[in-house]
Design a protein around this motif. Sequence first.
Motif, PDB file in Angstrom:
ATOM      1  N   VAL A   7       0.867  -1.024   0.059  1.00  0.00           N
ATOM      2  CA  VAL A   7      -0.123   0.003  -0.110  1.00  0.00           C
ATOM      3  C   VAL A   7       0.803   1.349  -0.007  1.00  0.00           C
ATOM      4  N   PRO A   8       0.937   2.147  -1.199  1.00  0.00           N
ATOM      5  CA  PRO A   8       1.884   3.287  -1.100  1.00  0.00           C
ATOM      6  C   PRO A   8       1.804   4.016  -0.003  1.00  0.00           C
ATOM      7  N   SER A   9       0.642   4.419   0.511  1.00  0.00           N
ATOM      8  CA  SER A   9       0.436   5.334   1.605  1.00  0.00           C
ATOM      9  C   SER A   9       1.246   4.804   2.869  1.00  0.00           C
ATOM     10  N   VAL A 211      -7.158  18.497  -8.029  1.00  0.00           N
ATOM     11  CA  VAL A 211      -6.539  18.463  -6.879  1.00  0.00           C
ATOM     12  C   VAL A 211      -5.644  17.081  -6.873  1.00  0.00           C
ATOM     13  N   SER A 212      -4.807  17.149  -5.831  1.00  0.00           N
ATOM     14  CA  SER A 212      -3.805  16.226  -5.489  1.00  0.00           C
ATOM     15  C   SER A 212      -4.339  15.016  -5.256  1.00  0.00           C
ATOM     16  N   THR A 217      -6.550  10.797  -1.358  1.00  0.00           N
ATOM     17  CA  THR A 217      -6.651   9.556  -1.087  1.00  0.00           C
ATOM     18  C   THR A 217      -5.831   8.608  -0.414  1.00  0.00           C
ATOM     19  N   TRP A 218      -4.466   9.274  -0.040  1.00  0.00           N
ATOM     20  CA  TRP A 218      -3.502   8.408   0.605  1.00  0.00           C
ATOM     21  C   TRP A 218      -4.054   8.743   2.331  1.00  0.00           C
ATOM     22  N   SER A 222       1.098  12.098   4.447  1.00  0.00           N
ATOM     23  CA  SER A 222       0.461  13.300   3.499  1.00  0.00           C
ATOM     24  C   SER A 222      -0.737  13.805   4.108  1.00  0.00           C
ATOM     25  N   LEU A 223      -1.297  13.086   5.003  1.00  0.00           N
ATOM     26  CA  LEU A 223      -2.521  13.718   5.849  1.00  0.00           C
ATOM     27  C   LEU A 223      -2.350  15.052   6.720  1.00  0.00           C
ATOM     28  N   ALA A 224      -1.143  15.224   6.897  1.00  0.00           N
ATOM     29  CA  ALA A 224      -0.548  16.303   7.621  1.00  0.00           C
ATOM     30  C   ALA A 224      -0.519  17.554   6.846  1.00  0.00           C
TER      31      ALA A 224
END
Length: 238
Positions: A7-9, A211-212, A217-218, A222-224
């Motif tokens: 899973v990339p994220s 949008v990115s 979706t990740w 990246s959530l920060a």
Amino acid sequence: MRVVSLVPSLTEAVALTRPEVLVGATDWCTHPAGLDVARVGGSKYPDLDRVRALRPDLVLLNEEENRLADAEALRAAGVPVRVTFPRTVPEALTQLGELVGAVGVAGEPDWLRAARRAWTAPPAPATPRAAVVPVWRRPWVVLGRDTFAGDVLRRLGVTNRYADHPERYPRPGLDELRARAPELVVLPDEPYRFTADDGPEAFPGVPAALVSGRHLTWYGPSLAEAPALLAAQLAAAA
């Protein structure tokens, strides 16, 4: 401990938290930059022989991104797996906290604390808007009910026109999409790479927000950054 991530994220999360345990990842695991681990193919069709050859103590999967058959095959071979499936931002933060504990980290890494702070009070939209959110073209596929990306957008003031659809990823025709009378069309750059020249022209007269996809979706480090970045990209829709 030896971890393989499909899973990339989650690859990014482990690599920024405890990089020494990450021994394998998919070909689509692009973050962090310069990631130097064994590659085991794609998320949908990983090479399970390569995965097993890495002698992992844990393989990370996602219920939506990976196939049940691969999880079952790994379990049958005696390989421990951990499957995530967040459908809201709070669920993602909880599951990430559990993940870092599972890879032997006491306490939360800086990026996870920053993500919690960022989503405690995300930027308020100037004008809430109802949108359709395509994630693929040819055929058109859009966000439906109960999706992580849909919850991300909802928290940023975007109401999904398909949030009450019985399917999580409906495949409406373009005429039906237009008939939903969206006030906004949200076009991420992954998994399908929508651009200014590929996507907005299908919705004449409707503002388009490019949008990115990674931030939409990740769920991971990246959530920060996601609330501020996505809010700016949504606000820029003309």
